[in-house]
Scaffold this motif. Structure first.
Motif, PDB file in Angstrom:
ATOM      1  N   ASN A   1       0.823  -1.208   0.000  1.00  0.00           N
ATOM      2  CA  ASN A   1       0.000   0.000   0.000  1.00  0.00           C
ATOM      3  C   ASN A   1       0.858   1.259   0.000  1.00  0.00           C
ATOM      4  OD1 ASN A   1      -2.582  -1.000  -0.175  1.00  0.00           O
ATOM      5  ND2 ASN A   1      -2.905  -1.098   2.034  1.00  0.00           N
ATOM      6  N   TYR A   2       1.932   1.224   0.798  1.00  0.00           N
ATOM      7  CA  TYR A   2       2.646   2.478   1.075  1.00  0.00           C
ATOM      8  C   TYR A   2       4.120   2.183   1.293  1.00  0.00           C
ATOM      9  CZ  TYR A   2       3.932   6.615   3.957  1.00  0.00           C
ATOM     10  OH  TYR A   2       4.534   7.731   4.485  1.00  0.00           O
ATOM     11  N   LEU A   3       4.950   2.807   0.471  1.00  0.00           N
ATOM     12  CA  LEU A   3       6.390   2.646   0.599  1.00  0.00           C
ATOM     13  C   LEU A   3       7.068   4.012   0.637  1.00  0.00           C
ATOM     14  CD1 LEU A   3       7.203  -0.266  -1.911  1.00  0.00           C
ATOM     15  CD2 LEU A   3       7.098  -0.392   0.584  1.00  0.00           C
TER      16      LEU A   3
ATOM     17  N   LYS B   1      14.135 -18.249   7.142  1.00  0.00           N
ATOM     18  CA  LYS B   1      15.060 -17.224   7.622  1.00  0.00           C
ATOM     19  C   LYS B   1      14.450 -15.861   7.367  1.00  0.00           C
ATOM     20  CE  LYS B   1      19.019 -15.527   9.123  1.00  0.00           C
ATOM     21  NZ  LYS B   1      19.437 -15.653  10.520  1.00  0.00           N
ATOM     22  N   THR B   2      14.543 -14.971   8.356  1.00  0.00           N
ATOM     23  CA  THR B   2      14.009 -13.618   8.249  1.00  0.00           C
ATOM     24  C   THR B   2      15.122 -12.612   8.451  1.00  0.00           C
ATOM     25  OG1 THR B   2      11.827 -14.298   9.069  1.00  0.00           O
ATOM     26  CG2 THR B   2      12.363 -11.951   9.184  1.00  0.00           C
ATOM     27  N   VAL B   3      15.254 -11.681   7.523  1.00  0.00           N
ATOM     28  CA  VAL B   3      16.194 -10.570   7.662  1.00  0.00           C
ATOM     29  C   VAL B   3      15.461  -9.294   7.264  1.00  0.00           C
ATOM     30  CG1 VAL B   3      18.256 -11.967   7.263  1.00  0.00           C
ATOM     31  CG2 VAL B   3      17.112 -10.867   5.343  1.00  0.00           C
ATOM     32  N   TYR B   4      16.019  -8.168   7.629  1.00  0.00           N
ATOM     33  CA  TYR B   4      15.384  -6.882   7.351  1.00  0.00           C
ATOM     34  C   TYR B   4      16.348  -5.997   6.567  1.00  0.00           C
ATOM     35  CZ  TYR B   4      12.369  -8.637  11.039  1.00  0.00           C
ATOM     36  OH  TYR B   4      11.541  -9.429  11.786  1.00  0.00           O
ATOM     37  N   PHE B   5      15.771  -5.181   5.706  1.00  0.00           N
ATOM     38  CA  PHE B   5      16.581  -4.267   4.911  1.00  0.00           C
ATOM     39  C   PHE B   5      15.795  -2.989   4.659  1.00  0.00           C
ATOM     40  CE2 PHE B   5      14.039  -6.635   1.907  1.00  0.00           C
ATOM     41  CZ  PHE B   5      13.732  -5.734   0.901  1.00  0.00           C
ATOM     42  N   PRO B   6      16.477  -1.854   4.492  1.00  0.00           N
ATOM     43  CA  PRO B   6      15.780  -0.586   4.242  1.00  0.00           C
ATOM     44  C   PRO B   6      15.414  -0.445   2.766  1.00  0.00           C
ATOM     45  CG  PRO B   6      18.129  -0.197   4.421  1.00  0.00           C
ATOM     46  CD  PRO B   6      17.930  -1.660   4.700  1.00  0.00           C
ATOM     47  N   TYR B   7      14.178  -0.031   2.528  1.00  0.00           N
ATOM     48  CA  TYR B   7      13.713   0.156   1.153  1.00  0.00           C
ATOM     49  C   TYR B   7      14.361   1.381   0.531  1.00  0.00           C
ATOM     50  CZ  TYR B   7      10.644   1.166  -2.770  1.00  0.00           C
ATOM     51  OH  TYR B   7      10.156   1.446  -4.028  1.00  0.00           O
ATOM     52  N   GLN B   8      14.684   1.251  -0.752  1.00  0.00           N
ATOM     53  CA  GLN B   8      15.215   2.355  -1.541  1.00  0.00           C
ATOM     54  C   GLN B   8      14.236   2.646  -2.666  1.00  0.00           C
ATOM     55  OE1 GLN B   8      17.947   4.376  -1.112  1.00  0.00           O
ATOM     56  NE2 GLN B   8      17.152   5.515  -2.857  1.00  0.00           N
ATOM     57  N   ALA B   9      13.770   3.876  -2.773  1.00  0.00           N
ATOM     58  CA  ALA B   9      12.771   4.243  -3.774  1.00  0.00           C
ATOM     59  C   ALA B   9      13.220   3.827  -5.165  1.00  0.00           C
ATOM     60  CB  ALA B   9      12.503   5.746  -3.736  1.00  0.00           C
ATOM     61  N   GLY B  10      12.332   3.170  -5.886  1.00  0.00           N
ATOM     62  CA  GLY B  10      12.603   2.738  -7.252  1.00  0.00           C
ATOM     63  C   GLY B  10      13.263   1.391  -7.368  1.00  0.00           C
ATOM     64  N   GLN B  11      13.710   0.813  -6.247  1.00  0.00           N
ATOM     65  CA  GLN B  11      14.370  -0.500  -6.261  1.00  0.00           C
ATOM     66  C   GLN B  11      13.375  -1.542  -5.753  1.00  0.00           C
ATOM     67  OE1 GLN B  11      17.455  -0.798  -7.647  1.00  0.00           O
ATOM     68  NE2 GLN B  11      17.215   1.399  -8.038  1.00  0.00           N
ATOM     69  N   ASN B  12      12.712  -2.193  -6.697  1.00  0.00           N
ATOM     70  CA  ASN B  12      11.592  -3.062  -6.340  1.00  0.00           C
ATOM     71  C   ASN B  12      11.838  -4.524  -6.698  1.00  0.00           C
ATOM     72  OD1 ASN B  12       9.895  -0.843  -5.404  1.00  0.00           O
ATOM     73  ND2 ASN B  12       9.786  -0.260  -7.560  1.00  0.00           N
ATOM     74  N   SER B  13      13.073  -4.954  -6.642  1.00  0.00           N
ATOM     75  CA  SER B  13      13.402  -6.363  -6.828  1.00  0.00           C
ATOM     76  C   SER B  13      14.606  -6.715  -5.976  1.00  0.00           C
ATOM     77  CB  SER B  13      13.669  -6.684  -8.298  1.00  0.00           C
ATOM     78  OG  SER B  13      14.822  -6.006  -8.758  1.00  0.00           O
TER      79      SER B  13
END
Length: 298
Positions: A125-127, A167-179
Motif C-alpha cells: 500500500n505504502y512505501l 530465515k528472516t532478515v530486514y533491509f531498508p527500502y530504496q525508492a525505485g528498487q523493487n526487486s
C-alpha cells in the motif's frame, strides 16, 4: 614396504627407496559438482622411473599406467553418482618394491541449492525510502555453505541460514528498487538463486511540514508521491480532515495550509495524509507530529 606389488612383505630396503606418492586433487574430504573427476597425483622415485602407477577407487583397482614416467598422473573418472562419497588412493612400484599413497575421499554433489522467497512480494500500500522491509526465505541444500542477497546494487551476507529453515532478515527500502535476489551456494560450488519483485500503490517521495510552530500561525503541509488514479487527498490534522489540493507534474504533489489551534502548553499534534483512489480504496501515510507552542511574553 611392499614386495612385487603385494602389501605386507617387509624388505631390507629403506622407505626412501620406494616411490613417493602425493595426492593433489581433489583434496581430502572435498566436494565436486560434476559427475566426473580428474584425479591427480604426483609420483617420484629415487630410481628415476617407476614400473607402474595404479588407481584404486572405493577399494577397487580401476586404472594402471605402465609408462614408467615419474611426475603427475591424471585419471579421468566419469559416471560418478550424485550424493556418493568416493575413496581413492594411488599405488606405484619401482625396482625396490611398491608403495601406496594415503587414502583421500571426495563427495559428488551436482544438485544446486533451492531458494524460495515468500516476502517481499505483491503490492504494498505504502512505501518510502528507509522503510523497514522484511525478507523471508528458505534455502535448502544438505551442504549449504553461504547465503547472501543482492539489493540496490549491494550484496549482503546472511548469517545463520540453515537447510530448509525459514530465515528472516530486514533491509531498508530504496525508492525505485523493487526487486531483490537471494543467492545460496553449497560446499561443492553449486549456486542457486531466486528473484522477487514487488510494486506499490503509493510511493512517498517527500514530505514537508513544520516540526514546531506557534499557535494560530499558518502552517503548510505538503506531500509528493507516486501513484495512479488518485481521486482525493486529505490532510488529517489532530483528527480533523482538511481537503488538500494536488497536481500531477509527473508525480502527485499535494498541499494544504491550515491555521494551527490554540494550546496552553507545548503540545504535539499528530497528522497524516489520506489518499483516495478512483476505485474507492484508500492509503494512509505514516503519522507525523508538529509541536504547537503558545505565545510566550518575557
Amino acid at each position: 614396504i611392499y614386495n612385487s606389488g603385494s602389501p605386507g612383505t617387509a624388505q631390507q630396503y629403506p622407505f626412501t627407496a620406494l616411490p613417493t606418492i602425493t595426492l593433489n586433487s581433489p583434496s581430502n574430504n572435498s566436494f565436486i559438482n560434476t559427475n566426473y573427476a580428474n584425479l591427480n597425483a604426483s609420483v617420484s622415485s629415487t630410481t628415476g622411473s617407476v614400473d607402474n602407477v595404479t588407481l584404486y577407487l572405493n577399494g577397487n583397482l580401476t586404472d594402471t599406467n605402465s609408462s614408467g614416467l615419474v611426475g603427475n598422473y591424471y585419471f579421468n573418472k566419469t559416471g560418478l553418482t550424485n550424493g556418493q562419497t568416493y575413496n581413492w588412493k594411488v599405488g606405484a612400484c619401482n625396482s625396490y618394491g611398491c608403495a601406496n599413497s594415503s587414502t583421500y575421499k571426495f563427495t559428488v554433489d551436482t544438485q544446486k541449492p533451492t531458494v524460495n522467497i515468500t516476502s517481499p512480494a505483491g503490492i504494498f500500500n505504502y512505501l518510502y525510502t528507509g522503510k523497514n522491509m522484511t525478507l523471508n526465505f528458505t534455502a535448502s541444500d544438505l551442504h549449504l555453505n553461504k547465503v547472501w542477497y543482492s539489493y540496490n546494487g549491494t550484496n549482503t551476507t546472511i548469517t545463520g541460514a540453515t537447510n530448509g529453515t525459514l530465515k528472516t532478515v530486514y533491509f531498508p527500502y530504496q525508492a525505485g528498487q523493487n526487486s531483490l535476489t537471494v543467492y545460496a551456494n553449497d560446499t561443492a560450488g553449486n549456486l542457486g538463486k531466486q528473484m522477487t519483485n514487488w510494486s506499490y500503490k503509493v510511493l512517498q517521495k517527500a514530505i514537508s511540514y513544520p516540526s514546531q510552530a506557534v499557535i494560530s500561525s499558518q502552517a503548510t503541509y505538503s506531500l509528493n508521491f507516486s501513484a495512479s488514479m488518485v481521486s482525493d487527498v486529505l490532510l488529517v490534522f489532530d483528527g480533523t480532515p482538511y481537503q488538500a489540493t494536488f497536481t500531477y507534474p509527473g508525480y502527485y504533489s499535494a498541499s494544504k495550509t491550515i491555521t494551527l489551534p490554540s494550546v496552553s502548553v507545548p503540545t504535539n499534534k499528530s497528522f497524516y495524509f489520506n489518499i483516495t483512489f478512483s476505485d474507492g480504496s484508500t492509503v494512509q501515510t505514516n503519522t507525523y507530529h508538529t509541536e504547537v507552542i503558545p505565545f510566550t511574553i518575557d
